[in-house]
Motif scaffolding. Structure first.
Motif: not given
Ligand SMILES: Nc1ncnc2c1ncn2[C@@H]1O[C@H](COP(=O)(O)OP(=O)(O)O)[C@@H](O)[C@H]1O
Ligand SMILES: [Mg+2]
Lengths: 289, 271
Positions: A13-16, A21-25, A42-51
């Motif tokens: 979760e980002y910004n706990v 706060c949002s669940v990214a994975l 995956g779509h933009t915002g699907s959590g690829k970069s976070t993973l």
């Molecule tokens: N630094 C951040 N702070 C808060 N939320 C984030 C941050 N980076 C990504 N997110 C949120 O996490 C989710 C997944 O993002 P991300 O992993 O960047 O997806 P992708 O790479 O698939 O486009 C999105 O909903 C995004 O808004």
């Protein structure tokens, strides 16, 4: 085969604790097998970069564990640092990380942080530059004097020079023209076939992934939606379009042709493949006539 | 760490502080800040604290965020407190040892200064918490517009401020991104002595400058393309108008400050 990276029940979760706060994975589990070339789509915002930032320990999971060769990468500081070196991560728009006086020095930044001996650093820099097709005259230039595509290749070389076991590229073709995209994809593919290391390529283009990857992970809203061979995953057109991913247009054209009664296979994902299939078909027809 | 910066942060809300005219809010904030330093007697300081607490309560800003705004100045508060405690002389001496004198006046000064600094920071952060940065700079521009007579480029200065505030979150994000990219290449930002730590910042600062300069050029081009020529002859989409409630706030603040001065006058000054 043994899994080089294994992710178990990963939640992030980002910004706990803040209003944003949002669940990214969301409870992601998967195994990455040694030597695979995996496309992560995956779509933009699907959590690829976070993973992918979890895989080299840049982000610490809210819940769950990441194993590298069987060891938890957050078990201690040493394990995390080892994960940094064994899992190379090339960020989106990597050219914005260049900072040294010369391209050669910049590529050497990673190996130098690994505290390798000087001659080893030099040989790795030369090798990495070769993989990305940077010529000798580029190496003593300032990275800021290179063209856009060259900058990106220099940055990619900077990660390759660390010679990681697993190499991850986060949207390496973003913002490039078709020709630049082809160059990057084929150099990544060449690198993988020559070194045999594990590669994960993040993209939102199904065509790009079909061109280079053997397996595909499909992500949707922080979960792994599908994981399998390119052919198996791409065959499930309906499920892919339900989550907003479209199979390449050529693939659609060929499945329509098939519906019309022509004998084509389903696994046509790139224009080149389509061209080959069509010309073969025409040849066969001429023979029959 | 870098995410703790709360300056220029705005909290969406609909309290009467949010609705107050930004110009009035700036003026009243200044008035209150000056009033803080008028307080020299205990009752007047208590009234000041009561005003601050009241403002926090009605602002609908989460209490946690108010605490967060105090956190960065905690060290200053403690430091000035200790200095005042040890060095201010006057009143009854309670304790003496070589250069250290603890006196009643010293204690009062230490407490008063700490409370004053906290009130000051809380009140001024309430201003930014309840006013969007654009409203704020807009209001500053209007308040300063009489200075145009002296050929001071008020509009340009306000625009520079708006842009600076606008890019704070962008820069923070950028720093995050670049430092992650360098960490992925094995950069070690946390260990080592002071010199190593400063050296470790080079791989972050250089790309940050490069991209900031690029961004500045792009922004200038974008503004040019939209025919931006500065303040002359520019009209506004949002007109600012003082409402009845703004004058009520002005009146109430004036009464409170008058009360403070009276409390100060009729009770013994302790510092
Ligand atoms: N630094 C951040 N702070 C808060 N939320 C984030 C941050 N980076 C990504 N997110 C949120 O996490 C989710 C997944 O993002 P991300 O992993 O960047 O997806 P992708 O790479 O698939 O486009 C999105 O909903 C995004 O808004
Ligand atoms: Mg991404």
């Amino acid at each position: 085969m043994a899994a080089v990276i294994s992710v178990k029940n990963l939640t992030y979760e980002y910004n706990v604790g803040t209003p944003s706060c949002s669940v990214a994975l969301d409870n992601v589990s998967l195994d990455i097998e040694k030597g695979d070339f995996i496309g992560l789509i995956g779509h933009t915002g699907s959590g690829k970069s976070t993973l992918v930032q979890h895989l080299n320990g840049l982000i610490k999971p809210t819940k769950g564990t990441v194993y590298l060769n069987g060891n938890d990468i957050h078990s201690d500081k040493k394990a995390t640092r080892e994960a940094r070196f064994k899992v190379g991560l090339c960020f989106q728009y990597p050219e914005y990380q260049l900072f040294e006086e010369t391209v050669a020095k910049d590529i050497a930044f990673g190996p130098r942080n690994m505290k390798l001996p000087e001659n080893e650093i030099t040989s790795r820099v030369v090798k990495a530059a070769m993989y990305v097709g940077l010529k000798k005259e580029h190496m003593e230039k300032s990275p800021f004097d290179l063209s856009g595509g060259e900058k990106r290749r220099a940055a990619i070389a900077g990660v390759m020079a660390m010679e990681p076991e697993v190499l991850i590229f986060d949207e390496p073709t973003a913002g490039l023209d078709p020709k630049g995209r082809d160059v990057i994809l084929s150099l990544v593919k060449n690198y993988q076939t020559q070194t045999g290391c594990t590669v994960i390529l993040v993209s939102h283009s199904m065509e790009d992934i079909a061109r280079v990857a053997d397996k595909v992970i499909v992500m949707n809203k922080g979960r792994v939606e599908m994981y399998g061979d390119v052919k198996t995953v791409y065959a499930d057109c309906d499920r892919l379009s339900a989550i907003g991913l479209n199979v390449p247009q050529v693939t659609k054209v060929f499945s329509l042709l098939k519906e019309k009664g022509l004998e084509f296979s389903d696994d046509v994902y790139t224009v080149e493949q389509g061209f080959n299939v069509l010309s073969e078909y025409l040849k066969r027809r001429d023979l029959n006539d | 760490m870098i995410k703790d910066i709360t300056i220029g942060q705005y909290f969406l809300g609909n309290s009467f502080l949010h609705r107050m005219d930004a110009r009035m809010k700036i003026i009243l904030t200044f008035a209150l800040i000056i009033a803080i330093f008028v307080c020299k007697s205990i009752p007047s300081l208590l009234l000041m604290v009561a005003i601050t607490v009241f403002l926090v309560a009605v602002s609908s800003v989460p209490f946690k965020m108010v605490l967060k705004s105090i956190k960065p100045i905690a060290i200053i508060v403690v430091f000035t407190g200790i200095l005042n405690l040890f060095y201010v002389t006057g009143g009854k001496t309670l304790f003496e040892w070589s250069f250290i004198h603890i006196t009643t006046k010293g204690i009062f000064t230490a407490v008063f200064m700490a409370v004053r600094i906290i009130c000051l920071v809380v009140i001024s952060s309430l201003l930014t918490y309840t006013t969007t940065p654009t409203m704020l700079t807009d209001a500053i521009e209007r308040l300063l517009s009489p200075l145009k007579v002296f050929k001071i480029p008020v509009h340009t200065l306000a625009m520079m401020m708006t842009l600076a505030l606008r890019f704070i979150p962008t820069l923070i994000e950028e720093i995050d991104r670049i430092s992650n990219a360098q960490k992925a290449r094995g950069a070690d930002l946390d260990s080592g002595g002071l010199i190593e730590k400063v050296k470790a910042l080079i791989p972050i600062i250089v790309p940050l400058f490069v991209s900031s300069i690029r961004r500045a050029y792009e922004l200038a081009d974008a503004m040019d393309c939209r025919c931006y020529v500065g303040g002359d002859g520019r009209t506004r989409m949002k007109q600012m108008k003082l409402k009845g409630s703004d004058f009520v706030s002005l009146l109430v603040t004036a009464v409170l400050i008058a009360g403070l001065i009276l409390l100060n006058h009729y009770f013994t000054k302790v510092i």
